[in-house]
Design a protein around this motif. Sequence first.
Motif, short mmCIF file in Angstrom:
data_model
loop_
_atom_site.label_atom_id
_atom_site.label_comp_id
_atom_site.label_asym_id
_atom_site.label_seq_id
_atom_site.Cartn_x
_atom_site.Cartn_y
_atom_site.Cartn_z
N LYS A 415 50.42 45.96 40.08
CA LYS A 415 49.42 44.91 40.36
C LYS A 415 48.11 45.28 39.68
CE LYS A 415 47.86 46.99 44.66
NZ LYS A 415 47.70 46.96 46.06
N LEU A 416 47.22 44.30 39.63
CA LEU A 416 45.88 44.55 39.09
C LEU A 416 44.89 44.48 40.24
CD1 LEU A 416 45.81 42.35 35.85
CD2 LEU A 416 46.15 44.81 35.98
N LEU A 448 44.36 36.13 33.19
CA LEU A 448 45.82 36.19 33.36
C LEU A 448 46.24 35.54 34.67
CD1 LEU A 448 46.38 39.91 32.32
CD2 LEU A 448 46.89 37.90 30.95
N SER A 449 47.43 34.98 34.64
CA SER A 449 47.99 34.49 35.90
C SER A 449 48.77 35.65 36.54
CB SER A 449 48.93 33.31 35.63
OG SER A 449 50.04 33.75 34.90
N ARG A 450 49.11 35.51 37.80
CA ARG A 450 49.83 36.59 38.50
C ARG A 450 51.14 36.92 37.79
NH1 ARG A 450 49.33 38.65 43.57
NH2 ARG A 450 47.85 37.03 44.19
N GLN A 452 51.88 36.60 34.75
CA GLN A 452 51.69 37.25 33.45
C GLN A 452 51.36 38.74 33.60
OE1 GLN A 452 48.71 34.57 31.75
NE2 GLN A 452 50.06 34.24 30.01
N ALA A 453 50.90 39.15 34.79
CA ALA A 453 50.45 40.52 34.94
C ALA A 453 51.43 41.38 35.74
CB ALA A 453 49.08 40.53 35.62
N GLU A 454 51.76 40.95 36.93
CA GLU A 454 52.54 41.82 37.83
C GLU A 454 53.98 41.96 37.35
OE1 GLU A 454 51.84 40.60 41.87
OE2 GLU A 454 49.70 41.06 41.69
N MET B 93 39.40 45.61 45.19
CA MET B 93 39.92 44.44 45.92
C MET B 93 41.09 43.83 45.15
SD MET B 93 36.21 42.70 46.45
CE MET B 93 35.90 42.70 44.73
N ALA B 94 41.69 42.81 45.74
CA ALA B 94 42.79 42.11 45.07
C ALA B 94 42.25 41.41 43.83
CB ALA B 94 43.42 41.10 46.01
N PHE B 95 43.07 41.35 42.81
CA PHE B 95 42.65 40.74 41.54
C PHE B 95 42.61 39.22 41.68
CE2 PHE B 95 43.22 39.46 37.07
CZ PHE B 95 42.30 40.29 36.47
N TYR B 97 43.50 36.28 40.18
CA TYR B 97 44.32 35.73 39.08
C TYR B 97 43.98 34.26 38.84
CZ TYR B 97 47.30 39.87 39.51
OH TYR B 97 47.77 41.15 39.54
N GLU B 98 44.20 33.83 37.61
CA GLU B 98 44.03 32.41 37.26
C GLU B 98 45.32 31.67 37.64
OE1 GLU B 98 41.47 30.73 35.28
OE2 GLU B 98 40.27 32.46 35.89
N ASP B 99 45.18 30.38 37.90
CA ASP B 99 46.38 29.59 38.21
C ASP B 99 47.15 29.27 36.93
OD1 ASP B 99 45.71 29.60 40.84
OD2 ASP B 99 44.50 27.77 40.68
N LYS B 100 46.35 29.01 35.87
CA LYS B 100 46.97 28.59 34.60
C LYS B 100 47.22 29.84 33.75
CE LYS B 100 44.48 26.28 31.58
NZ LYS B 100 43.53 25.35 31.03
N PRO B 101 48.43 30.00 33.20
CA PRO B 101 48.65 31.20 32.38
C PRO B 101 47.80 31.19 31.11
CG PRO B 101 50.58 29.77 32.33
CD PRO B 101 49.62 29.15 33.30
N LEU B 102 47.45 32.37 30.66
CA LEU B 102 46.65 32.52 29.44
C LEU B 102 47.53 32.20 28.23
CD1 LEU B 102 44.23 33.73 27.77
CD2 LEU B 102 45.33 35.94 28.04
#
Lengths: 488, 551
Positions: A415-416, A448-450, A452-454, B93-95, B97-102
């Motif tokens: 995770k990030l 990044l979306s979740r 794409q990362a985890e 803390m928790a990251f 994240y964006e909803d839309k992928p990069l």
Amino acid sequence: MKITEDVIRLFAGSATVAANGKSLANKGSFISLSINQEANLLFGLCQGSGKTPYACSVDFAEPDKPIARCSCPSRQIPCKHAVGLLFCRLHNKTFAVAEIRESVVVKREKLKARAEKKADFAQKAAEENAAGNTPAPLTKQRASAAVKKCRAQLTGLELAEKILHNIVKGGLHSIDRHNEKLYAEQVKELGNYYIVGVQAALTDLLTAAAEGQKSQDFTQAVRQLSYLHALLQKAQAHMQNRISDLESFPELGSSALQAMLHSTIEERMGTAWKLSELAQHGLMLQNTKLIQLAFRVYEDEAKKEFVDESVWLSLTDRQIYLSKNFRPFKALKYIRAEDSVFLLIEPQELFIYPGDKNPRIRWDAATRREITAEDLVEAQAAGQVDFAAVLREVKNQLRAPLADKNPFVALKVAKLGQDDAGRCYVFDSQDTVIPLIPGQFGHLLRRLSREQAEGQVLVCRFAQNNESLLYGEPVALITDSAVIRFAY
Amino acid sequence: MALPILIDLEQEITRLMIAGSPHAKGDPRLKKFIPALEKLAEKAPVMATLAQRLTALVEGDEKTGPEALLSVGTVITSIMYTQGSSETDADIMAFDYEDKPLALTRIHYSRLHEVIEVLESGGQKHSGLLARLLERGDHKDPRLYPSYVKAVTDVKSPISSFVCEKILPDIGADIAPFLLAEFDAKGSKRHARILRVLRMIMGKDAAPLAEKALAEGAPPVMTEALLTLGQDPAYEETLIAYTSDRKGEIRGAALAGLAIMGSDQGAMLLLEGLDKSSISHLEEALVLTKDPAVLDKMLVQARMFESAYKMKDKKKTPTAAEEDPFPKNLAKWRILLSVIAARSEWECLTVLEAMLMDKTYGDVWNDLALRQIMENLCEDSDLEKRKMIVRVCNDASRAYYKLKACISLYSVEEVYDRCHRDVNKDQAGLIHRVYNIDREERAPDNQKTWDRRWAQQFAGTNPYDACVLVYNDDLSTWKKILEAAAALVKSMASTSYLQASYRRVLVEAFRSQYPEARKYFEKFVKNGADRAKLIEEISRAVPDAQENWFK
């Protein structure tokens, strides 16, 4: 060979040539477009500014090494006309089947003869290797010549040490314009002692000291002093070992050889390895697959050259390698600049230079294709899951004085995280954390979306800053569907 | 984190490396580290090595000093690297994240790097590069976002307006966080530009930001903030309050905001403003207003200025005691004309056309900035304005504007038919300018965008410029050009720099395979041109020239 825009750009070698070639194709400057019956030669006539159009061709007799020919006066090879021809093919313009011109036939024959000669030579070398898989036999004369060269190198190293001691004695602040010139003249003399790497390191020191004079920040120069001290000590010890190994001929010792094959000492001194030598020592892989993770171009002022550096992930042994294309300022016209590659490269023979965690690689012939989802799955297997082990390994490398201080490592992301100050962190499944400090395009990490990362693989370039913080600079993210680059 | 003693020692060693190793001998600042290091050596043996080397340095002489100093430096560098740690005290803390992928585009290093260089250096030459980027859709690559922000904030950058007006609005909300991070409500012109872009991207959503900027900002930012608030009628009262600000630019921006809003009260204030002699701050509001009464009043005033100018006795110069009212009126008249030219109503066009048709305004041409107005009209997207330019330009002094307007309206042949009488024989440079022709490289015939008759027009008087315009297959014009060039070579045989120009004409004739080029080569030589130089230049341009012509 399948012609794609990437292939054309790689072939063109320069964005300007590619853009000009594309523009010619779009403008309809080609009066005729032809292809031979075997479909491995594209040729055509392109209208230039003169009355007579230019006759250009791209020869795919060897599909991996297309050859451009053109009657235009440009010294650029390939010229925009040849590149334009490929764009016409890419845009599915009609190519009429036609006979090859006589001049091309002659050139092809010459090329074939040259290739045959080269193949014979390679076969002979392979046979010699297969017979004993040992380097070319060392005769007494060769050993004595090698000892002579090593002694010259030792003399050079002693001279370099004297220069270094003089600099330390006078202090870095004493390297003003006048002294810099005097030292530079002494450094120039080292060119006679086969230690160009040491010579370049001393030039780097003078440049860093001169910069320090201007900015009153000598950090870089002090680092370079420590590096040079370690380099000279290791090089002298290595040369002594080599001499004693060679002098014991015909009974050869192996301590120097081991150092040559498992460290960068020879390369740092300035030795240029021949590919055949690397192959002889088993530093070669066959049928590998490489994915480029990052690319950059930097200027080496000391060596007066541009370096095109790529970071590669090998899908075969899951190692991260570096490749470097050196372009001396004096020969810029003749050496093609490299560019970023988005395709998968399959070198027939991959030569690996001795080195640290991320050795330098080189290859001669390779095929290219699009990266598939299966390739990405293979690439993701390179991600290391135990960050504590990674950190230990990186720290071990960093403390060695001559080691590369910025190793690349692939990390499997559990995770990030982020803190109040906006810094990002990457965690493994054991909750071991590594801080991330973004580089040039590091801001993309925040987008990044979740998915794409985890669970994906983040390739980082490690470094330690002045506050002794060991951190990773994100370079690329290998996901299930793409390679996202945080650098060029 | 490294031990403080090591950090201090590293600083001392750095100081010595800068100052020189002889200063180390007996240095008390170094000596004090030795006992502390010896104590640490009980736990870490490497500290003993360091203490020994430090002792050798302090006790050493001039000869052993450099090696001892380097040796301490190498050990301490290695130890410092072992002290590196990835641990942090920060609260992680928790990251978010964006909803839309990069998503990234596949732009190669060479192109991406070039674009970034252009954006960050503010170069003038490469707006074409950005236009191509936009055409291909590659402008949306997020790697470019920080560079766009730099381009926006660089107020001197000529490509900045392209980025602000074309690229960023097309990217939309994605770029907003980058702009917001760079925006400072108390900032200067740079920040005003950012707010303008944010207004284009966010529309009414930028209002809270504008409110803050209005409360805290410097005048340039406040100006943009007022225009932003003009998008929301809820801010009418706020804007009206600012119409009485003591700064003209703020009053003007408030009125412009009211004009965007379509406020009746704003229109009333504009009508009042038009009665005053100085209206420079009202220019933007007058362009934006949709109120017919304001438009009528502007037109009436413009016509009044015309009448006043015509009735003015030009021969009579005011005495020192008398004040000449016209200089002030000229400023107001100039602004009115500029506003009228920027508007699209037909009444405005009529007023402007009548004025530009009338040749009696010669002595106020510059004061009224009519040249700039015509230039703007040539590039206006409104076809009627360009047609009007064609109608009002009918002599050599206005040929440039007529050509520019005609090129955007008519075919290549029609441009020549309509304009050739307006272009004098010594104005070949005008054709180069309007067609953006590169004099250094002749374009192939199929890329020539101008009529072939232009070359004929200049062949006899200006062979150097005509040879850039002539088509390769136009043999009769080539003949005229070469004859004229040969004659000029004869008359200027001793002027080497001019000779070079005419040698170029012959080189181009060879390059385009003009059949009689060899004949003119002899003629040039006979008239005094340097034979060797001619052959050298021709051979450079035409690789097989030596073989074909000069064996």
